[in-house]
Enzyme design. Structure first.
Site, PDB file in Angstrom:
ATOM      1  N   TRP A  77       0.843  -1.210   0.000  1.00  0.00           N
ATOM      2  CA  TRP A  77       0.000   0.000   0.000  1.00  0.00           C
ATOM      3  C   TRP A  77       0.868   1.245   0.000  1.00  0.00           C
ATOM      4  O   TRP A  77       0.576   2.217  -0.705  1.00  0.00           O
ATOM      5  CB  TRP A  77      -0.982  -0.019   1.172  1.00  0.00           C
ATOM      6  CG  TRP A  77      -1.836  -1.236   1.146  1.00  0.00           C
ATOM      7  CD1 TRP A  77      -1.859  -2.249   2.062  1.00  0.00           C
ATOM      8  CD2 TRP A  77      -2.765  -1.624   0.117  1.00  0.00           C
ATOM      9  NE1 TRP A  77      -2.748  -3.226   1.666  1.00  0.00           N
ATOM     10  CE2 TRP A  77      -3.316  -2.860   0.482  1.00  0.00           C
ATOM     11  CE3 TRP A  77      -3.182  -1.032  -1.081  1.00  0.00           C
ATOM     12  CZ2 TRP A  77      -4.260  -3.532  -0.301  1.00  0.00           C
ATOM     13  CZ3 TRP A  77      -4.127  -1.689  -1.860  1.00  0.00           C
ATOM     14  CH2 TRP A  77      -4.658  -2.917  -1.468  1.00  0.00           C
TER      15      TRP A  77
ATOM     16  N   ASP B 195      -1.717   7.105   5.945  1.00  0.00           N
ATOM     17  CA  ASP B 195      -2.751   6.137   5.580  1.00  0.00           C
ATOM     18  C   ASP B 195      -3.048   5.304   6.827  1.00  0.00           C
ATOM     19  O   ASP B 195      -2.226   4.487   7.236  1.00  0.00           O
ATOM     20  CB  ASP B 195      -2.219   5.252   4.436  1.00  0.00           C
ATOM     21  CG  ASP B 195      -3.175   4.123   4.072  1.00  0.00           C
ATOM     22  OD1 ASP B 195      -4.270   4.036   4.665  1.00  0.00           O
ATOM     23  OD2 ASP B 195      -2.815   3.330   3.176  1.00  0.00           O
TER      24      ASP B 195
ATOM     25  N   LYS C   5     -12.500  -1.369   7.231  1.00  0.00           N
ATOM     26  CA  LYS C   5     -11.821  -2.254   8.183  1.00  0.00           C
ATOM     27  C   LYS C   5     -12.274  -1.950   9.610  1.00  0.00           C
ATOM     28  O   LYS C   5     -12.875  -2.778  10.261  1.00  0.00           O
ATOM     29  CB  LYS C   5     -10.320  -2.131   8.045  1.00  0.00           C
ATOM     30  CG  LYS C   5      -9.859  -2.606   6.676  1.00  0.00           C
ATOM     31  CD  LYS C   5      -8.463  -2.191   6.367  1.00  0.00           C
ATOM     32  CE  LYS C   5      -8.206  -2.162   4.893  1.00  0.00           C
ATOM     33  NZ  LYS C   5      -8.396  -3.458   4.231  1.00  0.00           N
TER      34      LYS C   5
END
Ligand code: PMP
Length: 358
Positions: free
Chosen positions: A102, A169, A193
């Site tokens: 990511w 992030d 999530k």
């Protein structure tokens, strides 16, 4: 219906209360005789959802004055590009730390908009640790970090004190612990999530980072435009924002992010203790960087992994297969996972090891 514990990395487990509220809202929203799914996003009732969702984010994270909270679309992946597009000038430099795929994707997108300096990477170690030994160039516009690396089971235990603002992030650990928002110019997180369902992305941004005018931006990619419109420039993902609100109401009712941190530490400690004590299993990430959200482990005898996964499914433990780049297992134990789920996993690991003792 038998209880199934959901260890999926995302979309992931949700609090029962949020799912019940979501189910009710699908049938009828606030006595309107209409479903939340079919009402105008400009209705007073829906406007209130967005207002409340932004307010509860601010309350739970203690977001200081001078920051705007928004619910956008395009996933965390769009933020990989949108952040540098809005903040980084063509000739400016942003610093990034490469702690997983990511982070690497964020780096790739940022390179489209300015200079990117990758200060450190743990790629050669299959991202099993978080590099911390680096110096941030004083002229860097920001330092980009990934707080929790969902695939590899590593998590920053604390954020570095650096002279430049942080961009982070937080997709897989937002609301799992308190954070000092004032260190950040920008925080973003996909909701699916730890704070709801897929379809919306939380963005918390310093107000003086809005409308910097670095380049011409398409309207939908302009933070200022979304901020000015109160996350309602176009039709928002109405149900996803509602589910974020209901999930965060549950977090608040449970005692807020400090209480979440305590629960998450307790759950993670129980599972890591078993991984370390059990002769059949071993952890994959560096001890000091172990995640409290995604716990990655493999077997000493890989030939038994399939059998363990099968037994886990039969025992009602779902979603434990590790990401293909790490293998083995990954137990995602987000806020909504109770200690009982972790204990069920620990019991199976113990029992499995007894039955397979050499
Ligand atoms: N960042 C992290 C840390 C993630 O775990 C993920 C999704 N697994 C992403 C970004 C990408 O998020 P999205 O699918 O919402 O674009």
């Amino acid at each position: 219906m038998n209880k199934v514990y959901n260890f999926s990395a995302g979309p992931a487990i949700l609090p029962r209360e949020a799912m019940e509220a979501g189910s009710r809202a699908c049938l009828e929203f606030q006595g309107m005789g209409l479903s939340l799914l079919e009402i105008s996003h400009r209705s007073t009732e829906y406007q209130q959802v967005v207002t409340d969702a932004c307010a509860i984010v601010k309350e739970l994270l203690g977001v200081p004055d001078g920051y705007t909270v928004m619910f956008l679309q395009g996933g965390a992946s769009l933020q990989f590009a949108m952040a540098p597009m809005n903040i980084l000038g063509d000739t400016e430099t942003a610093a990034y730390v490469d702690t997983g795929v990511w982070a690497a994707k964020a780096i790739k997108e940022a390179r489209l908009f300015g200079n990117v300096e990758v200060l450190a990477s743990s790629k050669d170690a299959n991202y099993n640790f978080i590099p911390k030994d680096y110096t941030v160039p004083a002229a860097a516009r920001y330092l980009h970090l990934t707080s929790n690396n969902t695939i590899y089971g590593t998590q920053l235990q604390s954020f570095p004190s650096v002279a430049v603002p942080l961009v982070c992030d937080m997709s897989s650990d937002i609301f799992s612990r308190p954070v000092d928002v004032s260190k950040f110019g920008l925080i973003y997180a996909g909701a699916q999530k730890n704070m709801g369902i897929a379809g919306t992305t939380l963005v918390i941004i310093r107000e003086d980072w809005l409308g910097l005018g670095k380049r011409k931006l398409p309207s939908m990619l302009d933070y200022k435009l979304h901020a000015d419109a109160g996350s309602m420039y176009n039709t928002p993902p109405a149900f996803a924002v509602y589910m974020a609100l209901e999930t965060l109401k549950w977090v608040k009712a449970e005692g807020g992010v400090a209480a979440m941190q305590k629960r998450n530490e307790e759950k993670a400690a129980a599972l890591y203790a078993e991984i370390d004590a059990n002769p059949l299993f071993k952890g994959t990430s560096a001890l000091e960087d172990r995640s409290r959200m995604n716990i990655t482990f493999v077997m000493e005898k890989p030939e038994l992994e399939k059998e363990f996964l099968k037994e886990a499914e039969t025992a009602g433990l779902s979603g434990l297969k590790g990401h293909r780049s790490v293998g083995g297992f990954r137990a995602s134990i987000y806020n909504a996972m109770g200690l009982d789920g972790v204990q069920a996993l620990v019991t199976l690991m113990r029992d499995f090891a007894t039955r397979h003792a050499a």
